[in-house]
Design an enzyme around this catalytic site. Structure first.
Site, PDB file in Angstrom:
ATOM      1  N   CYS A 169       0.855  -1.181   0.000  1.00 43.80           N
ATOM      2  CA  CYS A 169       0.000   0.000   0.000  1.00 43.80           C
ATOM      3  C   CYS A 169       0.899   1.242   0.000  1.00 43.80           C
ATOM      4  O   CYS A 169       1.853   1.307   0.784  1.00 43.80           O
ATOM      5  CB  CYS A 169      -0.906   0.001   1.229  1.00 43.80           C
ATOM      6  SG  CYS A 169      -1.859   1.526   1.425  1.00 43.80           S
TER       7      CYS A 169
ATOM      8  N   VAL B 211       3.072 -12.808 -24.867  1.00 41.03           N
ATOM      9  CA  VAL B 211       3.998 -12.578 -23.759  1.00 41.03           C
ATOM     10  C   VAL B 211       4.613 -13.906 -23.338  1.00 41.03           C
ATOM     11  O   VAL B 211       3.938 -14.946 -23.300  1.00 41.03           O
ATOM     12  CB  VAL B 211       3.309 -11.870 -22.567  1.00 41.03           C
ATOM     13  CG1 VAL B 211       2.317 -12.777 -21.849  1.00 41.03           C
ATOM     14  CG2 VAL B 211       4.330 -11.316 -21.590  1.00 41.03           C
ATOM     15  N   GLU B 212       5.898 -13.882 -23.051  1.00 46.01           N
ATOM     16  CA  GLU B 212       6.603 -15.073 -22.583  1.00 46.01           C
ATOM     17  C   GLU B 212       6.283 -15.232 -21.093  1.00 46.01           C
ATOM     18  O   GLU B 212       6.406 -14.277 -20.327  1.00 46.01           O
ATOM     19  CB  GLU B 212       8.108 -14.905 -22.839  1.00 46.01           C
ATOM     20  CG  GLU B 212       8.900 -16.182 -22.688  1.00 46.01           C
ATOM     21  CD  GLU B 212       9.189 -16.528 -21.242  1.00 46.01           C
ATOM     22  OE1 GLU B 212       8.989 -17.710 -20.883  1.00 46.01           O
ATOM     23  OE2 GLU B 212       9.584 -15.639 -20.473  1.00 46.01           O
ATOM     24  N   SER B 213       5.859 -16.415 -20.676  1.00 47.25           N
ATOM     25  CA  SER B 213       5.289 -16.601 -19.336  1.00 47.25           C
ATOM     26  C   SER B 213       6.286 -16.408 -18.200  1.00 47.25           C
ATOM     27  O   SER B 213       5.923 -15.878 -17.151  1.00 47.25           O
ATOM     28  CB  SER B 213       4.613 -17.963 -19.228  1.00 47.25           C
ATOM     29  OG  SER B 213       5.539 -18.999 -19.454  1.00 47.25           O
TER      30      SER B 213
ATOM     31  N   ASP C  55      -0.469  -5.884   0.175  1.00 48.71           N
ATOM     32  CA  ASP C  55      -1.706  -6.214  -0.510  1.00 48.71           C
ATOM     33  C   ASP C  55      -1.440  -7.493  -1.281  1.00 48.71           C
ATOM     34  O   ASP C  55      -0.410  -7.628  -1.939  1.00 48.71           O
ATOM     35  CB  ASP C  55      -2.120  -5.107  -1.487  1.00 48.71           C
ATOM     36  CG  ASP C  55      -2.619  -3.868  -0.771  1.00 48.71           C
ATOM     37  OD1 ASP C  55      -3.356  -4.017   0.220  1.00 48.71           O
ATOM     38  OD2 ASP C  55      -2.291  -2.752  -1.211  1.00 48.71           O
TER      39      ASP C  55
ATOM     40  N   MET D  25      -4.154  -0.559  -5.717  1.00 49.13           N
ATOM     41  CA  MET D  25      -4.603  -1.712  -6.499  1.00 49.13           C
ATOM     42  C   MET D  25      -5.135  -1.301  -7.868  1.00 49.13           C
ATOM     43  O   MET D  25      -4.902  -1.986  -8.861  1.00 49.13           O
ATOM     44  CB  MET D  25      -5.687  -2.474  -5.725  1.00 49.13           C
ATOM     45  CG  MET D  25      -5.219  -3.001  -4.387  1.00 49.13           C
ATOM     46  SD  MET D  25      -6.633  -3.569  -3.412  1.00 49.13           S
ATOM     47  CE  MET D  25      -5.923  -3.599  -1.792  1.00 49.13           C
ATOM     48  N   GLU D  26      -5.833  -0.179  -7.905  1.00 41.28           N
ATOM     49  CA  GLU D  26      -6.385   0.318  -9.167  1.00 41.28           C
ATOM     50  C   GLU D  26      -5.256   0.690 -10.138  1.00 41.28           C
ATOM     51  O   GLU D  26      -5.327   0.420 -11.341  1.00 41.28           O
ATOM     52  CB  GLU D  26      -7.276   1.542  -8.910  1.00 41.28           C
ATOM     53  CG  GLU D  26      -8.496   1.251  -8.062  1.00 41.28           C
ATOM     54  CD  GLU D  26      -8.247   1.252  -6.544  1.00 41.28           C
ATOM     55  OE1 GLU D  26      -9.230   1.102  -5.806  1.00 41.28           O
ATOM     56  OE2 GLU D  26      -7.087   1.402  -6.092  1.00 41.28           O
TER      57      GLU D  26
END
Length: 166
Positions: free
Chosen positions: A57, A79-81, A64, A98-99
């Protein structure tokens, strides 16, 4: 002797090196790697879920935790994992709401991949009795026929994962 597909891996530098990228600067698109989509003519959905997401946070410094899920219809790149996993790890000591995190992931993937469609879901664990879920999504501008086919694939995907949603 193993056989090989047509997957192009020559531009992947993190996978298999045994070295981790520096996380001092926090998360960023530079931590992500991509490879060519072998099926750009076919709209299909890729879903990646990272259930061990943690960040901090920006006000209290409290952790979080949650799950970050990404769903996208690739255009020319995927995307490569492992790089995605390392990118997620870079948030561990990063302070952000978080947003902001959810939208940052969407923006970074958009910058790296330019996908036809991408949705990022931040499903955060309750803290202080409050559960926060953040959803951010975007469709790329495409020619009309491609747009129709991509939206049809997304609708089908959504009906498979949530049959009550139209």
């Amino acid at each position: 002797m193993p056989t090989r597909s047509q997957d192009q891996t020559q531009n992947l530098h993190i996978l298999g090196t045994g070295r981790l990228p520096a996380f001092e600067d926090g998360p960023g698109v530079g931590l992500l790697e991509s490879f060519p989509n072998c099926y750009p003519q076919r709209p299909y959905v890729i879903s990646i879920s990272f259930p061990e997401f943690t960040s901090l946070c920006p006000v209290t410094g409290q952790p979080d935790c949650g799950t970050i899920s990404v769903e996208y219809v690739p255009d020319k790149l995927c995307v490569e994992s492992k790089s995605f996993k390392l990118y997620m790890f870079a948030f561990r000591n990063h302070q952000s709401f978080m947003e902001t995190i959810t939208n940052t992931v969407l923006e970074d993937l958009r910058e790296l991949l330019a996908p036809c469609w991408c949705r990022v879901k931040g499903l955060f664990v309750p803290r202080g009795g409050t559960r926060i879920h953040v959803f951010a999504e975007e469709f790329k501008e495409m020619p009309e026929e491609q747009d129709r086919r991509v939206r049809e694939a997304v609708r089908a995907w959504r009906s498979e994962i949530d049959p009550h949603r139209s």
